[in-house]
Design a protein around this motif. Structure first.
Motif, PDB file in Angstrom:
ATOM      1  N   PRO A1086       0.814  -1.229   0.000  1.00  0.00           N
ATOM      2  CA  PRO A1086       0.000   0.000   0.000  1.00  0.00           C
ATOM      3  C   PRO A1086       0.843   1.273   0.000  1.00  0.00           C
ATOM      4  O   PRO A1086       0.484   2.252  -0.670  1.00  0.00           O
ATOM      5  CB  PRO A1086      -0.822  -0.123   1.289  1.00  0.00           C
ATOM      6  N   LEU A1087       1.951   1.278   0.741  1.00  0.00           N
ATOM      7  CA  LEU A1087       2.778   2.475   0.796  1.00  0.00           C
ATOM      8  C   LEU A1087       3.329   2.844  -0.574  1.00  0.00           C
ATOM      9  O   LEU A1087       3.397   4.028  -0.940  1.00  0.00           O
ATOM     10  CB  LEU A1087       3.921   2.252   1.793  1.00  0.00           C
ATOM     11  N   LEU A1088       3.702   1.865  -1.358  1.00  0.00           N
ATOM     12  CA  LEU A1088       4.268   2.117  -2.688  1.00  0.00           C
ATOM     13  C   LEU A1088       3.235   2.756  -3.610  1.00  0.00           C
ATOM     14  O   LEU A1088       3.507   3.752  -4.296  1.00  0.00           O
ATOM     15  CB  LEU A1088       4.771   0.797  -3.273  1.00  0.00           C
ATOM     16  N   TRP A1089       2.025   2.219  -3.637  1.00  0.00           N
ATOM     17  CA  TRP A1089       0.986   2.781  -4.506  1.00  0.00           C
ATOM     18  C   TRP A1089       0.587   4.187  -4.064  1.00  0.00           C
ATOM     19  O   TRP A1089       0.367   5.081  -4.906  1.00  0.00           O
ATOM     20  CB  TRP A1089      -0.233   1.866  -4.499  1.00  0.00           C
ATOM     21  N   ARG A1090       0.491   4.406  -2.763  1.00  0.00           N
ATOM     22  CA  ARG A1090       0.093   5.725  -2.277  1.00  0.00           C
ATOM     23  C   ARG A1090       1.158   6.769  -2.574  1.00  0.00           C
ATOM     24  O   ARG A1090       0.846   7.918  -2.917  1.00  0.00           O
ATOM     25  CB  ARG A1090      -0.198   5.649  -0.784  1.00  0.00           C
ATOM     26  N   MET A1091       2.425   6.396  -2.462  1.00  0.00           N
ATOM     27  CA  MET A1091       3.503   7.317  -2.829  1.00  0.00           C
ATOM     28  C   MET A1091       3.488   7.620  -4.321  1.00  0.00           C
ATOM     29  O   MET A1091       3.715   8.761  -4.751  1.00  0.00           O
ATOM     30  CB  MET A1091       4.846   6.714  -2.426  1.00  0.00           C
ATOM     31  N   TYR A1092       3.228   6.618  -5.134  1.00  0.00           N
ATOM     32  CA  TYR A1092       3.169   6.809  -6.594  1.00  0.00           C
ATOM     33  C   TYR A1092       2.046   7.767  -6.968  1.00  0.00           C
ATOM     34  O   TYR A1092       2.225   8.690  -7.782  1.00  0.00           O
ATOM     35  CB  TYR A1092       2.970   5.447  -7.254  1.00  0.00           C
ATOM     36  N   LEU A1093       0.883   7.577  -6.349  1.00  0.00           N
ATOM     37  CA  LEU A1093      -0.253   8.449  -6.633  1.00  0.00           C
ATOM     38  C   LEU A1093       0.044   9.891  -6.224  1.00  0.00           C
ATOM     39  O   LEU A1093      -0.235  10.838  -6.975  1.00  0.00           O
ATOM     40  CB  LEU A1093      -1.483   7.917  -5.897  1.00  0.00           C
ATOM     41  N   SER A1094       0.615  10.080  -5.055  1.00  0.00           N
ATOM     42  CA  SER A1094       0.935  11.424  -4.583  1.00  0.00           C
ATOM     43  C   SER A1094       2.003  12.082  -5.453  1.00  0.00           C
ATOM     44  O   SER A1094       1.936  13.289  -5.726  1.00  0.00           O
ATOM     45  CB  SER A1094       1.407  11.351  -3.130  1.00  0.00           C
ATOM     46  N   PHE A1095       2.966  11.313  -5.933  1.00  0.00           N
ATOM     47  CA  PHE A1095       4.023  11.890  -6.780  1.00  0.00           C
ATOM     48  C   PHE A1095       3.457  12.399  -8.102  1.00  0.00           C
ATOM     49  O   PHE A1095       3.800  13.500  -8.549  1.00  0.00           O
ATOM     50  CB  PHE A1095       5.101  10.836  -7.025  1.00  0.00           C
ATOM     51  N   LEU A1096       2.598  11.624  -8.732  1.00  0.00           N
ATOM     52  CA  LEU A1096       2.056  12.044 -10.021  1.00  0.00           C
ATOM     53  C   LEU A1096       1.223  13.317  -9.890  1.00  0.00           C
ATOM     54  O   LEU A1096       1.304  14.222 -10.733  1.00  0.00           O
ATOM     55  CB  LEU A1096       1.213  10.914 -10.621  1.00  0.00           C
ATOM     56  N   VAL A1097       0.433  13.400  -8.842  1.00  0.00           N
ATOM     57  CA  VAL A1097      -0.394  14.606  -8.669  1.00  0.00           C
ATOM     58  C   VAL A1097       0.480  15.805  -8.325  1.00  0.00           C
ATOM     59  O   VAL A1097       0.211  16.929  -8.772  1.00  0.00           O
ATOM     60  CB  VAL A1097      -1.455  14.350  -7.589  1.00  0.00           C
ATOM     61  N   SER A1098       1.549  15.599  -7.554  1.00  0.00           N
ATOM     62  CA  SER A1098       2.448  16.714  -7.247  1.00  0.00           C
ATOM     63  C   SER A1098       3.168  17.217  -8.489  1.00  0.00           C
ATOM     64  O   SER A1098       3.572  18.390  -8.537  1.00  0.00           O
ATOM     65  CB  SER A1098       3.478  16.276  -6.199  1.00  0.00           C
ATOM     66  N   GLU A1099       3.323  16.362  -9.497  1.00  0.00           N
ATOM     67  CA  GLU A1099       3.925  16.779 -10.754  1.00  0.00           C
ATOM     68  C   GLU A1099       2.934  17.475 -11.680  1.00  0.00           C
ATOM     69  O   GLU A1099       3.307  17.897 -12.777  1.00  0.00           O
ATOM     70  CB  GLU A1099       4.512  15.559 -11.482  1.00  0.00           C
ATOM     71  N   GLY A1100       1.688  17.593 -11.252  1.00  0.00           N
ATOM     72  CA  GLY A1100       0.678  18.236 -12.081  1.00  0.00           C
ATOM     73  C   GLY A1100       0.009  17.331 -13.086  1.00  0.00           C
ATOM     74  O   GLY A1100      -0.728  17.803 -13.953  1.00  0.00           O
ATOM     75  N   ASN A1101       0.235  16.043 -12.993  1.00  0.00           N
ATOM     76  CA  ASN A1101      -0.339  15.087 -13.934  1.00  0.00           C
ATOM     77  C   ASN A1101      -1.519  14.393 -13.264  1.00  0.00           C
ATOM     78  O   ASN A1101      -1.447  13.233 -12.855  1.00  0.00           O
ATOM     79  CB  ASN A1101       0.724  14.063 -14.357  1.00  0.00           C
ATOM     80  N   SER A1102      -2.623  15.111 -13.119  1.00  0.00           N
ATOM     81  CA  SER A1102      -3.783  14.567 -12.416  1.00  0.00           C
ATOM     82  C   SER A1102      -4.455  13.457 -13.211  1.00  0.00           C
ATOM     83  O   SER A1102      -4.971  12.492 -12.633  1.00  0.00           O
ATOM     84  CB  SER A1102      -4.780  15.681 -12.120  1.00  0.00           C
ATOM     85  N   GLU A1103      -4.460  13.582 -14.531  1.00  0.00           N
ATOM     86  CA  GLU A1103      -5.123  12.563 -15.351  1.00  0.00           C
ATOM     87  C   GLU A1103      -4.421  11.218 -15.211  1.00  0.00           C
ATOM     88  O   GLU A1103      -5.059  10.183 -15.011  1.00  0.00           O
ATOM     89  CB  GLU A1103      -5.136  13.013 -16.811  1.00  0.00           C
ATOM     90  N   ARG A1104      -3.113  11.231 -15.297  1.00  0.00           N
ATOM     91  CA  ARG A1104      -2.366   9.984 -15.108  1.00  0.00           C
ATOM     92  C   ARG A1104      -2.499   9.485 -13.669  1.00  0.00           C
ATOM     93  O   ARG A1104      -2.510   8.279 -13.411  1.00  0.00           O
ATOM     94  CB  ARG A1104      -0.900  10.199 -15.456  1.00  0.00           C
ATOM     95  N   GLY A1105      -2.593  10.414 -12.719  1.00  0.00           N
ATOM     96  CA  GLY A1105      -2.772  10.017 -11.331  1.00  0.00           C
ATOM     97  C   GLY A1105      -4.071   9.272 -11.107  1.00  0.00           C
ATOM     98  O   GLY A1105      -4.118   8.287 -10.352  1.00  0.00           O
ATOM     99  N   ARG A1106      -5.138   9.717 -11.744  1.00  0.00           N
ATOM    100  CA  ARG A1106      -6.410   8.985 -11.623  1.00  0.00           C
ATOM    101  C   ARG A1106      -6.296   7.593 -12.226  1.00  0.00           C
ATOM    102  O   ARG A1106      -6.863   6.628 -11.696  1.00  0.00           O
ATOM    103  CB  ARG A1106      -7.533   9.767 -12.303  1.00  0.00           C
ATOM    104  N   GLY A1107      -5.572   7.494 -13.317  1.00  0.00           N
ATOM    105  CA  GLY A1107      -5.355   6.164 -13.896  1.00  0.00           C
ATOM    106  C   GLY A1107      -4.589   5.248 -12.961  1.00  0.00           C
ATOM    107  O   GLY A1107      -4.902   4.058 -12.835  1.00  0.00           O
TER     108      GLY A1107
END
Length: 1161
Positions: A1086-1107
């Protein structure tokens, strides 16, 4: 006139032959004139006279015009569609080319006749011919001193020049302006038609170094270059290679042999002689003869792969029951597909790669199906087959195969663990109640196997430990899903079922014991952790005598009511933020199961949240019987760890990666001021109950809520009397370490008021524990109490506690590990307090270590240490150290008395303070070398990697050595090479140790070049199955990216940073995330997926983050923290996420409708 001149005589000369003329009348054409035909023929064959009066500029214009016309004709030839308008334009171009003297085209007399008779054509011809004459060169004036340019060239206006070299040649792609859309706009500098010409010639485009063909060429082994043998005419001096003549043995073997009974004349060669005897050639010669050319022996990658395939086939044909070879052959298919030759997959883009991957998967599955046919009882092969079929089969078919497999092997605990992980990670069929039922069925089946009720399947070794591991996995599954009440109730029931079992039911089977346990659970009596709890055994005895009355102990619930009334503190905040705050608040305060208070007349109907009540049907199937004292104490330690208490033992192994959900594993590095003592308390990365928050949110409190703290105290008080003396001492140690951990967090938060109040409570508890009779001589408790005083800033009081404790146990000397540990902590704290001062012999640390080696009466430090005492202490340390190592090498296992880590730490720190860092490093190196030599490789290989337990002595020594070198590097000038070598050697052996990784990151962040660290991370992650190295590799790249971003966004002039900007870090971090989540254990972290999701949104890539969020749901749909992160990152879809949680039966404590009611109030 005849139509054909050959028959002209038939119509003119013979008047007598009228009959024939009538018959051939159809050959005569009365409208044909011979003179006209001759004039037309002369006009077509005679060349036109050239105009000698045309000036030089006119000739140049004519040349440019002819070249433009040729370009137009070339352009028209390339078009595939031929319409009538294009044909007419081609005819006009031919007519224009005739005027310039072009004789290559065919001239038809009918066209010439039309031109001669058409006045418009004549006029157009005059105009065209006039366009090539300057006005000053005209002999006679004309009525039209101008020409019509039918093919205007806009380049003349654009470039203000007639010279062809001044015109830029390019082609536009697209119809819009350049710069608006780069996907459709570009400039092509290639020659027109160059690509098609090259394609027609069959030339290939140059391939880049990363293409498949280039990689295969680089991976191939070059053929040996043998110099050519000179010919018969060449001299010996001119030859670069002098061939060695063949030996006599080779000549005799190659030529005919002497006479024998099968070869009396000696004329047969060896192979013929063997054939006559009915024998074949030797095996190695047969393989060389049968080896086809170009496939083996030529040194290329294809030949090597073919040889390995042949070897695998031969080994599996000879021994089809070799399971490891089957699995190696399956893993070899990836290398086979990526290699060169006929085994390689399709070459192309994404479509070809997908086809190649699917082809490889199907090939692997077919190999495993063949392996299962040869080994029908192998569970390992069946598991590998199901693992591969996840990408090929439908979920329903896959679930059916899993059920069939666990039905055939109900006594295999590891198979059940894999099946449970599969059940809770299938999003399409997942729900909390279903998975919880599967856990109950698994534990009840294994309990029946352990009891001997299942005669067809005997119990395997280690079934009891596996059942406890599955039980702990179920409790953490419920905690991560938000059902903390059920998880706590499971632990309560298990403790009652294990420690308070009546003697009358001990000999019954587990299922029968559960039937007797159900009335106690439903009776409403206090359970373990609740006030007034007496246990199942006492309740059953009292029931036999007539039962008892529960005393009325009113509880104070005023504080809870106040907390409930103040859940919404700021109504101006967004609605989704208010929901997150309310949900987190209830999660931290209401994690205990709700019980009706009979003294207040409450019933089950008075509960506002029915999910807080836990029924027996939810926990009954999960009850198991634990017989051994060690595993029973492990259950208690696991429950304390679940509540947030630290301890020496923890979850070890990659199979526990699904529990990692706390970022403190990566964020809380060792404090620079407390490096030597930072290894005292360990953080396993598993969130305790009541601390579920979003990934970026901070915990609301240092410990548990007030009812939670009381619950912990009751558990320790009720369980301690049932444990042995050593286990009771460990429980007291964990309790005081828990208080010390809360004090450390208060110190880090810099809240003096909270630190003062927490310090008072912790000191009061520590003194109370030390006053107990069995704990008065417990040096471990004295050590923790002294450390607690030191953290609170009471240094003099802490030194007095240390002196008192050392005076109590000094008679034991260096043989007592507890005394060595106490003295080591005291010396480390004194060294840290010096803060960079050079090591000197007259210090409290040297005094404590010297007194420890002497073993006599202890006296506090007075200000100096005699040199003679230091020499005697060093001699004592050396003798005790060698004796401990010899005793450790002769023992088969490391007992508590045979531990050498504490003694080695004291000796190394003594050498560091008296001789230097090289002497201390030598002590650690000698201890590590002897301990590695004393290990049993077979026993270490066969040990369970997922077992629960403390770290090994090797791991503890490696951490001590690294901390000491790091401290010396920070306080003095010392090269980092030795520290880096120590850390890399330790991490290569213990890749799952987070403390070592934190030290490694602190060491490598000082360098701008990250190549060495990246190579090391890659090597460790490739050889280890743990998720911890992948997490720290990602953390290192993210910290580097933050540093680079700080450099780029620096606004102050002259601000200096320790690095330069580096490109591509975002892509590298994303690639590391993809590589990590694609691994077997990283996919369920779970920690790995949650970090990945937070990183993508912090980069401004919300669409990829939702995916990525929906992709994570396919792997970890039970993690409530993932949904809460999604609410924080994508607040516009709050209701969608809440509906999804409700559908999957995750615990939702604050529905959105209730939040609306709270906002209205």
């Amino acid at each position: 006139m005849a139509l054909f001149p050959a028959f002209a005589g038939l119509s003119s000369g013979n008047s007598n032959n009228e009959k024939q003329s009538k018959e051939l009348d159809w050959l005569s054409n009365q409208s044909f004139s011979t003179d006209d035909a001759l004039s037309l023929h002369q006009r077509a064959t005679e060349p036109e006279p050239q105009n000698a009066e045309i000036s030089l500029p006119a000739v140049q214009n004519q040349k440019h015009r002819s070249e433009d016309e040729e370009y137009v004709k070339t352009k028209k030839r390339k078009k595939k569609e031929k319409k009538k308008k294009q044909k007419k334009q081609k005819k006009r171009s031919r007519a224009a080319s005739e005027s310039s003297g072009c004789e290559s085209d065919t001239v038809y007399p009918s066209d010439l006749l039309k031109q001669a008779t058409d006045p418009c054509r004549q006029e157009e011809k005059e105009l065209v011919s006039g366009s090539f004459v300057w006005l000053d060169d005209l002999q006679t004036p004309t009525d039209r001193p101008f020409c019509i340019d039918r093919k205007a060239d806009p380049a003349n206006w654009e470039y203000k020049s007639l010279y062809r070299a001044d015109i830029a040649r390019y082609r536009r792609k697209g119809s819009s302006a350049l710069g608006l859309n780069p996907k459709t706009q570009s400039v092509s500098w290639a020659e027109p038609g160059a690509g098609k010409k090259a394609g027609r010639k069959g030339d290939r485009q140059p391939e880049r170094y990363y293409s498949r063909r280039a990689r295969q060429l680089l991976g191939s082994r070059a053929l040996p270059a043998r110099p050519a043998v000179p010919g018969p005419g060449g001299g010996l001096a001119a030859a670069h290679f002098i061939p060695v003549p063949s030996c006599a043995e080779e000549e005799g073997r190659a030529g005919p042999q002497g006479p024998s009974w099968v070869n009396p004349l000696g004329v047969y060669d060896p192979s013929t002689s063997l054939w006559l005897q009915g024998k074949g050639p030797p095996e190695h010669e047969k393989q060389q003869d049968e080896r086809p050319p170009g496939t083996a022996g030529d040194g290329s990658v294809a030949s090597q792969l073919a040889a390995r395939v042949e070897d695998f086939n031969r080994r599996l044909r000879e021994n089809p029951s070799d399971t490891p070879t089957w699995l190696k052959f399956v893993r070899f298919q990836d290398e086979l597909t990526g290699g060169a030759g006929s085994f390689a997959g399709l070459e192309g883009e994404a479509d070809g790669r997908r086809k190649s991957l699917r082809m490889t998967l199907e090939k692997k599955v077919s190999i495993l199906e063949r392996a299962v046919e040869s080994n029908p009882t192998s569970v390992e092969l069946k598991l590998a087959r199901l693992q591969l079929c996840q990408e090929l089969w439908e979920p329903a078919a896959l679930l059916k195969e899993w059920k069939k497999l666990v039905f055939l092997h109900p006594n295999d605990g590891q198979l059940w663990r894999r099946y449970l992980l599969f059940s809770q990670s299938q999003f399409s069929t997942f729900s909390v109640s279903k998975v919880n039922g599967v856990y109950g069925k698994c534990l009840s089946t294994l309990a029946s196997v352990e009891d001997g009720c299942m005669l067809s399947h005997p119990a395997q070794p280690g079934t009891e430990e596996t059942m406890l591991a599955i039980f702990l996995q179920q409790c953490h599954f419920l905690r991560q899903a938000g059902h903390s009440e059920k998880a706590v109730s499971l632990f309560q029931a298990m403790l009652d079922f294990t420690f308070f079992k009546p003697d009358s039911v001990r000999e019954l089977h587990t299922r029968q014991q559960v039937e007797f346990f159900e009335p106690f659970w439903d009776s409403g009596e206090p359970r373990v952790g609740e006030k007034g709890a007496r246990g199942w055994k006492a309740w059953m005895h009292q029931q036999e005598r007539g039962g008892w009355l529960v005393p009325n102990d009113p509880d104070d619930d005023d504080e809870d009511d106040e907390e409930d009334s103040s859940e919404v503190k700021d109504k101006t905040r967004p609605k989704w933020r208010i929901w997150l705050d309310v949900e987190a608040s209830r999660e931290s305060n209401n994690w205990l199961p709700w019980r009706p208070d009979k003294s207040k007349g409450q019933t089950e109907e008075d509960c506002e949240d029915p999910d807080r009540q836990v029924l027996f049907d939810d926990i009954g199937p999960s009850m198991i019987r634990l017989s051994g004292p060690g595993i029973r104490f492990q259950l208690v330690c696991s429950f304390l760890h679940f509540l947030g208490l630290p301890g020496e033992s923890g979850y070890r192994g990659p199979s526990w990666s699904s529990l990692l959900d706390d970022t403190s594993l990566l964020e809380q590095g060792p404090d620079a001021e407390r490096l030597l003592t930072s290894g005292q308390l360990r953080d396993a990365g598993v969130s305790p109950v009541g601390h579920m928050t979003t990934l970026g949110g901070a915990r609301r409190q240092t410990g548990l809520c007030k009812p939670g703290e009381e619950f912990v105290h009751h558990v320790l008080q009720q369980i301690s009397p049932l444990c042995s003396q050593q286990e009771k001492a460990l429980l007291s140690l964990y309790w005081i370490q828990y208080e010390k951990l809360k004090v450390m967090k208060c110190v880090q938060s810099t809240n003096k008021k909270r630190l003062r109040s927490q310090g008072k409570r912790s000191k009061k508890l520590a003194k109370r524990l030390l006053k107990e009779e069995e704990n008065r001589n417990n040096l471990a408790l004295w050590r923790e109490y002294a450390h607690l005083e030191w953290l609170l800033g009471n240094l003099e009081e802490a030194r007095k506690v240390f002196d008192t404790a050392m005076a109590l146990g000094m008679a034991r000397g260096l043989r007592d590990p507890a005394l060595c540990h106490l003295c080591l902590l005291y010396a480390q704290l004194e060294v840290e307090e010096a803060r960079g001062a050079s090591p000197c012999t007259s210090s409290p640390a040297v005094h404590a270590l010297t007194k420890l080696a002497e073993g006599g009466a202890y006296s506090p430090f007075t200000g100096q240490v005699l040199p003679v005492a230091i020499l005697k202490a060093r001699k004592c340390y050396e003798q005790a150290f060698q004796t401990a190592l010899d005793r450790r090498a002769g023992s088969t296992h490391a007992g508590k008395g045979s531990r050498v880590a504490e003694l080695a730490g004291c000796f190394a720190l003594f050498q560091y303070l008296t001789m230097g860092v090289e002497a201390a490093d030598k002590v650690f190196g000698q201890a590590l070398e002897r301990l590695e030599a004393s290990l049993d490789p077979e026993g270490e290989a066969t040990s369970d990697p997922s077992a629960w337990g403390p770290p090994s002595e090797l791991e503890t020594l490696s951490l001590m050595q690294s901390l000491l070198l790091q401290h010396h590097t920070n306080t003095s000038v010392y090269p980092l090479r030795r520290l880096r070598e120590t850390l890399t050697a330790a991490l290569s052996r213990f890749p799952a140790n987070p403390r070592l990784w934190q030290l490694y990151l602190q060491t490598e962040k000082r360098y701008h070049s990250a190549g060495r660290a990246r190579r090391f991370f890659h090597a460790v992650t490739k050889s280890s199955q743990s998720v911890v190295p992948r997490l720290f590799a990602i953390c290192a790249e993210q910290k580097r990216k933050e540093l680079v971003s700080a450099v780029v966004r620096a606004d102050y002039y002259g601000e200096v940073f320790s690095t330069m900007p580096e490109n591509g870090l975002s892509h590298r971090v994303r690639a590391l995330y993809e590589y990590a989540v694609a691994s077997e254990h990283g996919a369920h972290c779970p920690l790995l997926w949650r970090m990945y999701l937070s990183f993508l949104v912090s980069e401004g890539n919300s669409e990829r983050g939702r995916g990525i969020f929906y992709k994570a749901l396919q792997e970890i749909p039970w993690v409530k923290g993932l949904y809460m992160d999604a609410v924080q990152l994508f607040p516009d879809r709050v209701q969608e996420f809440l509906d999804l949680m409700t559908e999957k039966e995750l615990r939702l404590r604050a529905p959105m409708e209730e939040v609306d009611i709270l906002l209205e109030d």
